[in-house]
Design a protein around this motif. Structure first.
Motif, short mmCIF file in Angstrom:
data_model
loop_
_atom_site.label_atom_id
_atom_site.label_comp_id
_atom_site.label_asym_id
_atom_site.label_seq_id
_atom_site.Cartn_x
_atom_site.Cartn_y
_atom_site.Cartn_z
N ILE A 87 2.24 -22.42 4.68
CA ILE A 87 1.50 -21.11 5.23
C ILE A 87 1.54 -21.17 6.55
O ILE A 87 1.44 -22.06 7.26
N MET A 88 2.14 -19.90 7.45
CA MET A 88 2.09 -19.94 8.81
C MET A 88 1.62 -18.58 9.28
O MET A 88 1.86 -17.54 8.76
N VAL A 89 0.55 -18.87 10.34
CA VAL A 89 0.21 -17.62 11.06
C VAL A 89 1.23 -17.41 11.78
O VAL A 89 1.55 -18.21 12.74
N LYS A 90 1.69 -16.16 11.83
CA LYS A 90 2.87 -15.73 12.81
C LYS A 90 2.32 -15.35 14.16
O LYS A 90 1.12 -15.25 14.44
N PRO A 91 3.35 -15.27 15.06
CA PRO A 91 2.86 -14.93 16.55
C PRO A 91 1.84 -13.99 16.83
O PRO A 91 0.87 -13.70 17.54
N ASP A 92 2.11 -12.79 16.18
CA ASP A 92 1.07 -11.74 15.96
C ASP A 92 -0.54 -11.90 15.61
O ASP A 92 -1.21 -11.60 16.13
N LYS A 100 1.68 -7.74 -0.33
CA LYS A 100 3.31 -7.12 -0.21
C LYS A 100 3.64 -7.33 1.38
O LYS A 100 2.84 -7.03 2.31
N THR A 101 4.86 -7.36 1.41
CA THR A 101 5.63 -7.20 2.81
C THR A 101 5.42 -5.79 3.37
O THR A 101 5.10 -6.03 4.63
N SER A 102 5.45 -4.69 2.80
CA SER A 102 5.50 -3.49 3.44
C SER A 102 3.82 -3.12 3.49
O SER A 102 3.21 -3.29 2.52
N PRO A 103 3.56 -2.59 4.78
CA PRO A 103 2.02 -2.39 4.97
C PRO A 103 1.74 -1.13 3.91
O PRO A 103 0.49 -0.87 3.53
N LEU A 104 2.84 -0.62 3.55
CA LEU A 104 2.68 0.94 2.53
C LEU A 104 1.89 0.26 1.14
O LEU A 104 1.53 0.89 0.25
N GLU A 105 2.43 -0.85 0.82
CA GLU A 105 2.49 -1.67 -0.52
C GLU A 105 1.24 -2.66 -0.39
O GLU A 105 0.61 -2.93 -1.39
N ALA A 106 0.98 -2.91 0.83
CA ALA A 106 -0.02 -4.43 0.64
C ALA A 106 -1.59 -3.82 0.57
O ALA A 106 -1.86 -2.95 1.29
N LEU A 107 -2.14 -4.20 -0.49
CA LEU A 107 -3.38 -3.65 -0.86
C LEU A 107 -4.54 -4.14 -0.07
O LEU A 107 -4.40 -5.16 0.45
N PRO A 108 -5.57 -3.22 0.03
CA PRO A 108 -6.75 -3.78 0.75
C PRO A 108 -7.49 -5.03 0.01
O PRO A 108 -7.35 -4.96 -1.22
N GLY A 109 -7.95 -5.87 0.89
CA GLY A 109 -8.41 -7.09 0.04
C GLY A 109 -7.42 -8.23 0.50
O GLY A 109 -7.97 -9.34 0.30
N ILE A 156 -4.55 -10.07 2.88
CA ILE A 156 -4.51 -10.36 4.11
C ILE A 156 -3.71 -9.29 4.96
O ILE A 156 -4.29 -8.75 6.05
N ARG A 157 -2.60 -9.25 4.58
CA ARG A 157 -1.68 -7.94 5.01
C ARG A 157 -2.37 -6.73 4.67
O ARG A 157 -2.27 -5.84 5.66
N GLY A 158 -2.87 -6.41 3.74
CA GLY A 158 -3.55 -5.21 3.48
C GLY A 158 -4.74 -4.89 4.70
O GLY A 158 -4.86 -3.79 4.84
N ASP A 159 -5.42 -5.91 4.80
CA ASP A 159 -6.72 -5.78 5.68
C ASP A 159 -6.07 -5.96 7.30
O ASP A 159 -6.97 -5.35 8.10
N PHE A 160 -5.18 -6.44 7.55
CA PHE A 160 -4.68 -6.96 9.03
C PHE A 160 -3.30 -6.40 9.50
O PHE A 160 -3.07 -6.51 10.73
N ALA A 161 -2.46 -6.03 8.44
CA ALA A 161 -1.06 -5.74 9.13
C ALA A 161 -0.61 -4.31 9.04
O ALA A 161 -1.14 -3.54 7.77
N CYS A 162 -0.19 -3.75 9.92
CA CYS A 162 0.42 -2.24 9.89
C CYS A 162 2.04 -2.11 10.15
O CYS A 162 2.46 -1.00 10.52
N SER A 163 2.64 -3.41 10.14
CA SER A 163 3.98 -3.34 10.58
C SER A 163 4.63 -4.28 9.23
O SER A 163 4.15 -5.28 8.88
N LYS A 164 5.91 -3.71 8.85
CA LYS A 164 6.77 -4.63 8.09
C LYS A 164 7.32 -5.73 8.80
O LYS A 164 7.47 -6.92 8.09
N ALA A 165 7.39 -5.74 9.72
CA ALA A 165 8.21 -7.08 10.77
C ALA A 165 7.20 -8.00 11.17
O ALA A 165 7.19 -9.09 10.82
N GLU A 166 6.14 -7.41 11.86
CA GLU A 166 5.00 -8.20 12.40
C GLU A 166 3.91 -8.28 11.35
O GLU A 166 2.78 -7.36 11.61
N ASN A 167 3.87 -9.01 10.45
CA ASN A 167 2.73 -8.85 9.37
C ASN A 167 1.95 -9.90 9.23
O ASN A 167 1.51 -10.33 8.05
#
Ligand code: IDP
Length: 150
Positions: free
Chosen positions: A8-13, A92-101, A103-114
């Motif tokens: 598991i890796m927390v990315k630079p963002d 999910k990778t895409s912020p449009l598909e990442a569900l609330p709850g 990690i990406r659903g709660d904190f990411a809004c970019s497909k690249a910087e997720n």
């Protein structure tokens, strides 16, 4: 259920936004065990090897630039079915598909910087862990590992 290890890796963002603690908390709350962790800046070679399956994608160059642009927080975690469970915790990778709850659903809004990376198979986990950590530096809780899941 098999005990597995994953990378598991927390990315630079995620590091810049102060999300390391939140991510560790979610994995600990789930009952997973941290085996090693390090804040590091990664070389282009390490990044290209990490993402080798994506080398033909149009965004590969941009992805390598991003992941080497600042510190990442690399971790090895262990737990029951952790590969599949952590992927569902990440979302999910895409912020449009990442569900609330997730990690990406709660904190990411970019497909690249997720925010976060998690291995998608046992084979990738093994390769990714070896790319980032010396095997002797990984805490060993299960003396039979990795033979119990083969
Ligand atoms: P995953 O991280 O959800 O497993 P992958 O398809 O393996 O997704 O892609 C790896 C990483 O590449 C993603 O997490 C994201 O940072 C980046 N990425 C994926 N698709 C795109 C895209 O269409 N544009 C830009 N970056 C992308």
């Amino acid at each position: 259920m098999p005990i597995q290890r994953t990378f598991i890796m927390v990315k630079p963002d995620g590091v810049k936004r102060g999300l390391i603690g939140e991510i560790i908390k979610r994995f600990e709350q789930k009952g997973f065990t941290l085996l090693n962790a390090e804040l590091m800046t990664i070389s282009r070679e390490k990044a290209e090897y990490h993402y080798m399956e994506l080398q033909d994608k149009p965004f590969f160059g941009e992805l390598v630039e991003f992941i080497t642009s600042d510190s990442v927080f690399a971790m090895v975690w262990e737990g029951e079915n952790i590969i599949e469970v952590s992927r569902s915790m990440i979302g999910k990778t895409s912020p449009l598909e990442a569900l609330p709850g997730t990690i990406r659903g709660d904190f990411a809004c970019s497909k690249a910087e997720n925010v976060i990376h998690g291995s998608d198979s046992l084979l990738s986990a093994e390769r990714e862990i070896a790319n980032f950590f010396d095997p002797l530096s990984i805490r060993s809780l299960n003396k039979d590992f990795p033979f119990d899941e083969r």
